[in-house]
Structure formats: structure tokens, C-alpha cells
Write a protein that holds these residues in place. Structure first.
Motif, mmCIF file in Angstrom:
data_model
loop_
_atom_site.group_PDB
_atom_site.id
_atom_site.type_symbol
_atom_site.label_atom_id
_atom_site.label_comp_id
_atom_site.label_asym_id
_atom_site.label_seq_id
_atom_site.Cartn_x
_atom_site.Cartn_y
_atom_site.Cartn_z
ATOM 1 N N CYS A 171 0.839 -1.194 0.000
ATOM 2 C CA CYS A 171 0.000 0.000 0.000
ATOM 3 C C CYS A 171 0.878 1.249 0.000
ATOM 4 O O CYS A 171 1.971 1.254 0.574
ATOM 5 C CB CYS A 171 -0.914 0.039 1.224
ATOM 6 S SG CYS A 171 -2.012 -1.387 1.359
ATOM 7 N N GLY A 172 0.382 2.306 -0.646
ATOM 8 C CA GLY A 172 1.108 3.565 -0.699
ATOM 9 C C GLY A 172 0.597 4.562 0.320
ATOM 10 O O GLY A 172 0.027 4.196 1.350
ATOM 11 N N ASP A 173 0.796 5.838 0.038
ATOM 12 C CA ASP A 173 0.418 6.915 0.956
ATOM 13 C C ASP A 173 -1.055 6.795 1.373
ATOM 14 O O ASP A 173 -1.933 6.548 0.544
ATOM 15 C CB ASP A 173 0.597 8.275 0.281
ATOM 16 C CG ASP A 173 2.014 8.501 -0.243
ATOM 17 O OD1 ASP A 173 2.606 7.552 -0.770
ATOM 18 O OD2 ASP A 173 2.500 9.635 -0.137
ATOM 19 N N LEU A 174 -1.311 7.023 2.661
ATOM 20 C CA LEU A 174 -2.685 7.067 3.177
ATOM 21 C C LEU A 174 -3.075 8.468 3.628
ATOM 22 O O LEU A 174 -4.240 8.855 3.561
ATOM 23 C CB LEU A 174 -2.846 6.074 4.330
ATOM 24 C CG LEU A 174 -2.904 4.604 3.913
ATOM 25 C CD1 LEU A 174 -2.760 3.705 5.133
ATOM 26 C CD2 LEU A 174 -4.197 4.294 3.181
ATOM 27 N N HIS A 175 -2.125 9.233 4.150
ATOM 28 C CA HIS A 175 -2.328 10.637 4.506
ATOM 29 C C HIS A 175 -3.620 10.888 5.288
ATOM 30 O O HIS A 175 -4.410 11.777 4.956
ATOM 31 C CB HIS A 175 -2.302 11.511 3.256
ATOM 32 C CG HIS A 175 -0.920 11.803 2.762
ATOM 33 N ND1 HIS A 175 0.008 12.489 3.512
ATOM 34 C CD2 HIS A 175 -0.310 11.485 1.594
ATOM 35 C CE1 HIS A 175 1.142 12.595 2.827
ATOM 36 N NE2 HIS A 175 0.983 11.975 1.663
ATOM 37 N N GLY A 176 -3.829 10.110 6.311
ATOM 38 C CA GLY A 176 -4.973 10.365 7.188
ATOM 39 C C GLY A 176 -6.320 10.020 6.606
ATOM 40 O O GLY A 176 -7.355 10.378 7.175
ATOM 41 N N LYS A 177 -6.352 9.312 5.469
ATOM 42 C CA LYS A 177 -7.612 8.928 4.819
ATOM 43 C C LYS A 177 -8.060 7.577 5.373
ATOM 44 O O LYS A 177 -7.802 6.520 4.798
ATOM 45 C CB LYS A 177 -7.423 8.859 3.306
ATOM 46 C CG LYS A 177 -7.011 10.172 2.658
ATOM 47 C CD LYS A 177 -8.229 11.010 2.364
ATOM 48 C CE LYS A 177 -7.871 12.231 1.531
ATOM 49 N NZ LYS A 177 -9.058 13.011 1.162
ATOM 50 N N LEU A 178 -8.772 7.606 6.476
ATOM 51 C CA LEU A 178 -9.134 6.388 7.192
ATOM 52 C C LEU A 178 -10.070 5.504 6.379
ATOM 53 O O LEU A 178 -9.962 4.272 6.414
ATOM 54 C CB LEU A 178 -9.781 6.756 8.529
ATOM 55 C CG LEU A 178 -10.145 5.604 9.463
ATOM 56 C CD1 LEU A 178 -8.912 4.799 9.837
ATOM 57 C CD2 LEU A 178 -10.822 6.138 10.731
ATOM 58 N N ASP A 179 -10.992 6.099 5.639
ATOM 59 C CA ASP A 179 -11.930 5.298 4.846
ATOM 60 C C ASP A 179 -11.205 4.439 3.817
ATOM 61 O O ASP A 179 -11.660 3.337 3.485
ATOM 62 C CB ASP A 179 -12.938 6.207 4.137
ATOM 63 C CG ASP A 179 -13.979 6.767 5.096
ATOM 64 O OD1 ASP A 179 -14.123 6.203 6.192
ATOM 65 O OD2 ASP A 179 -14.632 7.768 4.758
ATOM 66 N N ASP A 180 -10.090 4.938 3.301
ATOM 67 C CA ASP A 180 -9.325 4.141 2.341
ATOM 68 C C ASP A 180 -8.715 2.914 3.005
ATOM 69 O O ASP A 180 -8.682 1.826 2.422
ATOM 70 C CB ASP A 180 -8.231 4.995 1.697
ATOM 71 C CG ASP A 180 -8.785 5.998 0.701
ATOM 72 O OD1 ASP A 180 -9.691 5.638 -0.058
ATOM 73 O OD2 ASP A 180 -8.323 7.146 0.697
ATOM 74 N N LEU A 181 -8.215 3.074 4.229
ATOM 75 C CA LEU A 181 -7.668 1.924 4.955
ATOM 76 C C LEU A 181 -8.768 0.921 5.273
ATOM 77 O O LEU A 181 -8.571 -0.295 5.142
ATOM 78 C CB LEU A 181 -6.976 2.386 6.237
ATOM 79 C CG LEU A 181 -6.326 1.277 7.077
ATOM 80 C CD1 LEU A 181 -5.271 0.515 6.271
ATOM 81 C CD2 LEU A 181 -5.703 1.855 8.345
ATOM 82 N N PHE A 182 -9.937 1.429 5.681
ATOM 83 C CA PHE A 182 -11.067 0.534 5.919
ATOM 84 C C PHE A 182 -11.391 -0.281 4.666
ATOM 85 O O PHE A 182 -11.638 -1.486 4.728
ATOM 86 C CB PHE A 182 -12.311 1.330 6.322
ATOM 87 C CG PHE A 182 -12.283 1.867 7.724
ATOM 88 C CD1 PHE A 182 -11.489 1.292 8.702
ATOM 89 C CD2 PHE A 182 -13.060 2.960 8.072
ATOM 90 C CE1 PHE A 182 -11.460 1.790 10.000
ATOM 91 C CE2 PHE A 182 -13.052 3.466 9.367
ATOM 92 C CZ PHE A 182 -12.242 2.880 10.334
ATOM 93 N N LEU A 183 -11.402 0.392 3.512
ATOM 94 C CA LEU A 183 -11.754 -0.276 2.267
ATOM 95 C C LEU A 183 -10.714 -1.331 1.902
ATOM 96 O O LEU A 183 -11.060 -2.440 1.466
ATOM 97 C CB LEU A 183 -11.887 0.762 1.147
ATOM 98 C CG LEU A 183 -12.424 0.254 -0.196
ATOM 99 C CD1 LEU A 183 -13.260 1.323 -0.879
ATOM 100 C CD2 LEU A 183 -11.280 -0.154 -1.121
#
Length: 601
Positions: A171-183
């Protein structure tokens, strides 16, 4: 004959239908290509401004060294400020010294972690964060101390293996995007011995849920330390966090050493040292805590870390300075091949750059960029992606885009929204350099007609703003052009202006403060060590004089003194700097018109 006539009519109708279908198809393809081009231009604007800000951030890191070298009063009278700026003493205290100060009340309804952690705690934490619950500070500190303890036992570079039957997810950058990690966890499964992950850094900043992402990743790491790997990105750095939001989100829960601070001189350096009363050695380049020099970075090591964290691949051969970001380098396909051959590697999978489709392949398939934060700049701006790799098979790419309010909008509306946001940011950049732009416009306008060719206008924009953008193509959105193809260059500013907090203050000062507002905010946050939101007038004046000296900003000090005094409304000798900066907001004329239209409708 009747049958022949009927057949002929049918053939003609079929031919017309086919032609109509082709016309519609060509129109659709042309329209889609046009929308994709507009979307690409918008992303280019976002990225150019982002990289210019990062360049400013790297330049600002050098300012702090300048401050230590020149701000004698701070060094002599406020050594605690220097300590606060350049380091954290959390390692000087025992774990129980912190945890013993915190009680978890019976009224706390959030997740309660049980140490040692298990798979159940990962699931518990995810479900709690989905319900927007907050993990209590006691458990946060427990997780942080356990993670630090385990990381200190591990090497800087980790090795993992795959097989035809065991894939690893990158996985690459998440930058505080929690919904993307959930997905990602929902589609790809939670980490486990049979489902290992690599996260390529930049977990924090910009997004609103950096802390939640860190807690999920750290708890997953503590449960599966050999199957979840966490790489450091350029945003895992407290100097970046002070500017881009993570420090504000977590305040003083923990801090990181910054690789953006110049290296601390070691024995033999010419820097003059003096001992302060708290046992910290202050040098002309930084501070050195009493302890092992092996924990400090030499200049060469510091430059290597910067190169690792900030560099980007490009199509041009060789290795040359990364002029967009201001740090690291650009490296070409020849450099990639040389490194991969030297270490007997097949490919490099890296992150660090937002890509429209969530990933990009370059350097003859040897470099893959993966970016996992969808809607990074604006909702609809880009897709996110992750990669699954296994032994003997090519990488598999999985794309997604978290959508909410705009999920039912047609493509052209989504592109319009992204493009409008990008143009808005670009116009704010233009208004912060209005005086400089007008000066360059007028120098080229030899006839004093108020008109320039599109080429002259584009040259002026590039020269002053320093953004590598397709200015000719963007001119239709930024400036009025007459029938002869000449631009009315003053129309570049007709629908936007900076709200002046004090009418008497000249526009040059307003633009300068607005242009450097992020830098000033960051310096203010450093000086405001108690997070009160206030600094004294004297601190403000000293900070500004040092800042203008370092950046060679030509502003009359008396003007700023007058402005600061006017901003001190209650005359208590302190400035609420947050309100001070918020006073310099940009007014968009078209925003007002759109709001009026909405109300009328």
C-alpha cells in the motif's frame, strides 16, 4: 421488386443508424478525452502547488538553523524553546512516569485494549473507529511505547518472502484517509500470517484521521510483527507534521526526530558550543542532547535520508536535483537499472507521488508508484490503489475510489468540481504575488496598452510563480482574451482579492504576509510552546525581523508594528496569531455570485 425495394430501404436505414452511432461514439470519445485532459490539468495544478509548498518547507527547515545562529536572545534566555524546537525528551522518562498520570474513567465508552494484543484487538479498534469513537490516551501511549520497543529491536531494512501460494500486499500513501484503509482491509482482508502487508509510509498529515490510521497500523504491527511492515515516508517527520496537520491533530502525544533539521555537528566541527543550564549542548547548527553520538546523523547520512525519502523517478537519464520538491533528486531509468543490477533486484515499488489512477509504471516496468489515498486533493481527483505481488507472477493492481456526496454525479460535474477547486488554489497563488506579477506584466507591455500576447502572459506567470504548468492552455480560465488573441493582463485579478484587515496597510505587506502565512504559522507554533495561541508583541516583532532578514523580504518594520498593534484589539500586549492569519483570507467574487444564484433558485 417489392422485396428488393424493402431491402434497399432497410439497408439505407441501417446505414443511417450506423453513421449516427459513429457520430455519437466519436462525440463521446472526444468529450471523454476533453474531460480527461481537464482533469489531468487540474491534477497538475494541485501537484505543482503541493510540491512548491514542500520546497518552501525544506527552505524553512534551514531557517531554524538560521534562527539558532542569529537569534542570540533566544539561545541565551530561552534554552527551553530551543529544546522544544529541536527535540523531545520523552525518552528521558520511564513508561510508567507517563501512564501513571493517566486514569481511564469508568465512563469511558471507547475501545479497551488488552495487552499483549491479539487479532481481536485489531477488529475491536476498527469497529470503534468506524463508529467515530476515540481511543483513550492511556491506550494510545501503551501502543506507542510497545511499538517503539519492538521497532528498536528490528533492523532499519526488513526482508520478507513470497511464494506462488502466498502474496504480499503493498500500500502507498494514506495521509490520514481512514476510509481508504477501511476499504483496503475490507476488500483485501486484515493482516495475518497468511496475508502480509507492506505500508510505504506517509501515513499522516493532510487527512483528518492520521491518529486512527497510526493506531490501526501499530496494533496490527504488534500482533503480526513479521507480517506487517511499516516504511517511513517523508511525512513521518515532526517538522512536516507541524505544517501539514498531524501535530495539530495529536498535539504533544508523541514527537519524531526530523531529518529536515540540518545534522548536528560532531567533534571536530568548527561550530562554537556552549553548555546551557538544562544539560543540552547548543551549537551553531542545532542541539545535542547528552548521550551517544551514534544516535545522531552526520551530514552525509542526513543527505542520504533526504534522498531516500524525497526523490522521484523521471524519464530523463541520470540523477539531478528535484527542482519541484526542493529536496532529494530525480533519477532516470539508467539509475534504476544500475541500482537494481547492483543489488540483484527485479523492480522498485515506491510511493510518494499522487497518481490519477492510483498507480503508475515507468522505467521499462522496473519502477511502480502506488498511492493509496483516493480523492487526495479533492473528491473525485484521483483513485487509490494497492498491489499484490507473489513469486513468479506479475504484480496485480487493485483500484478504488471512496465516494460519498458525488457518487451519483455524472463525470463532467465531477471534473468541473475538481477543476474549479484547482483553479481556485491557483488564483490564490496568483493573488499572493499580485504586485510582482503586475510589475513583470508592465515591463513587457512596452506600448502601455494593458494587453500582452498569450505567450508573454504565460512567460510572466511561469517566471514569477515558478510553477511548471501549461499556462497557455490554462489562460482561458485565468485571464480575459480579446478577438486578436491578446490578454487583458489585469483581468487576472478581477474576481479575487485579499481581505485587508487594516485599510491603511499597503497591499505589498498584505500579499507578503499572505504568501508566507504557512511559514509564519509554523514558526509561531514553535514559539508558542505552551499552545496558548498567544505570543507577546516583542516575540512577534523579533520573529518577523528575523524572518524578513532570512527571506530577504523588503517590508518596512514600522508598517508591521502598526499592523500588529492594530490586531491587538484588547491591548493586552499579546497576539492571537491564528486570528491574525485568518484575517488575511481570500475573497472570490464568483463564490459570492454562485451563493446568490443558489439563494435565488
Amino acid at each position: 421488386m417489392g422485396c428488393g425495394t424493402s431491402s434497399s430501404v432497410k439497408d439505407k436505414k441501417s446505414e443511417k443508424a450506423l453513421k449516427a452511432a459513429l457520430v455519437i461514439q466519436n462525440w463521446y470519445r472526444g468529450r471523454s478525452a476533453q474531460l480527461k485532459t481537464r482533469q489531468r490539468y487540474a491534477l497538475t495544478i494541485f501537484q505543482s502547488i503541493e510540491y512548491a509548498d514542500e520546497q518552501g518547507q525544506l527552505q524553512l527547515s534551514n531557517f531554524f538553523s538560521f534562527m539558532l545562529e542569529n537569534y542570540t536572545r533566544v539561545l541565551e534566555e530561552d534554552s527551553e524553546l530551543v529544546t522544544h524546537l529541536l527535540g523531545s525528551n520523552i525518552q528521558d522518562k520511564d513508561r510508567q512516569d507517563y501512564l501513571g498520570l493517566i486514569d481511564v474513567p469508568d465512563s469511558y465508552c471507547g475501545p479497551r485494549l488488552q495487552f499483549p494484543l491479539t487479532f481481536t484487538d485489531i477488529d475491536l479498534l476498527i469497529e470503534a473507529f468506524k463508529q467515530q469513537q476515540i481511543l483513550h490516551a492511556y491506550y494510545v501511549l501503551e501502543v506507542l511505547f510497545e511499538t517503539k520497543k519492538l521497532l528498536q529491536q528490528m533492523p532499519n531494512f526488513t526482508h520478507t518472502k513470497t511464494s506462488p501460494s502466498k502474496e504480499i500486499t503493498i500500500c502507498g500513501d494514506l495521509h490520514g484517509k481512514l476510509d481508504d484503509l477501511f476499504l483496503i482491509y475490507s476488500k483485501n482482508g486484515l493482516p495475518s500470517v497468511s496475508n502480509p502487508y507492506v505500508f510505504n509510509g506517509d501515513f499522516v498529515d493532510r487527512g483528518k484521521n492520521s491518529m486512527e490510521i497510526l493506531m490501526i497500523l501499530f496494533v496490527s504491527f504488534l500482533v503480526y510483527p513479521n507480517d506487517l511492515h511499516l516504511n517511513r515516508g517523508n511525512h513521518e517527520d515532526f517538522m512536516m507534521n507541524k505544517r501539514y496537520g498531524f501535530t495539530k491533530e495529536v498535539l504533544n502525544k508523541y514527537k519524531l526526530k526530523s531529518v529536515l533539521m540540518p545534522p548536528i555537528p560532531i567533534d571536530g566541527d568548527r561550530a562554537t558550543e556552549k553548555e546551557n543550564k538544562v544539560g543540552t549542548t547548543i551549537t551553531a547548527r542545532g542541539i545535542r542532547r547528552n548521550g551517544s553520538l551514534s544516535e545522531q546523523l552526520t551530514k552525509h547520512e542526513w543527505e542520504q535520508v533526504i534522498d531516500i525519502l524525497w526523490s522521484d523517478p523521471r524519464g530523463k537519464r541520470g540523477c539531478y536535483p528535484n527542482t519541484s520538491r526542493g529536496g532529494g533528486c530525480y533519477f532516470g531509468p539508467d539509475i534504476t537499472s544500475r541500482i537494481l543490477n547492483k543489488y540483484q533486484l527485479k523492480m522498485l515499488i515506491r510511493s510518494h507521488e499522487c497518481k490519477p489512477e492510483g498507480y503508475e509504471i515507468c522505467h521499462d516496468g522496473k519502477v511502480i508508484t502506488v498511492f493509496s489515498a483516493s480523492n487526495y486533493y479533492e473528491e473525485g481527483s484521483n483513485r487509490g490503489a494497492y498491489i499484490r505481488v507473489s513469486s513468479g507472477t506479475p504484480p496485480r493492481f487493485f483500484q478504488y475510489q471512496m465516494t460519498r456526496a458525488t457518487c451519483l454525479r455524472p463525470l463532467y460535474q465531477r471534473v468541473n468540481a475538481v477543476e474549479s477547486s484547482a483553479i481556485r488554489m491557483l488564483k490564490e497563488r496568483m493573488i499572493s504575488r499580485k504586485t510582482d506579477l503586475i510589475r513583470v506584466f508592465q515591463l513587457q507591455d512596452c506600448s502601455k496598452s494593458g494587453k500582452l500576447s498569450v505567450g508573454q502572459w504565460a512567460f510572466s506567470m511561469e517566471n514569477v510563480l515558478g510553477l511548471n504548468l501549461p499556462w497557455r492552455s490554462l489562460s482561458s480560465r485565468l485571464v480575459t482574451t480579446d478577438k486578436d488573441g491578446n490578454t487583458d493582463y489585469m483581468s487576472s485579478f478581477q474576481d479575487i482579492h485579499i481581505q485587508k484587515p487594516v485599510k491603511e496597510v499597503q497591499s505589498t505587506l498584505i500579499e507578503t504576509v499572505y504568501r508566507y502565512r504557512s511559514d509564519l504559522q509554523m514558526i509561531f507554533n514553535v514559539i508558542d510552546s505552551d499552545h496558548s495561541g498567544l505570543i507577546s508583541m516583542e516575540e512577534f516583532r523579533s520573529m518577523w525581523k528575523l524572518f524578513t532578514s532570512y527571506y530577504s523580504v523588503c517590508i518596512d518594520d514600522s508598517q508591521l508594528d502598526e499592523l500588529a498593534e492594530r490586531m491587538d484589539l484588547n491591548k493586552d500586549g499579546s497576539i492571537d496569531f491564528n486570528e491574525f492569519l485568518k484575517a488575511f483570507y481570500v475573497v472570490h467574487k464568483f463564490d459570492k455570485l454562485n451563493k446568490s444564484d443558489t439563494k435565488d433558485a
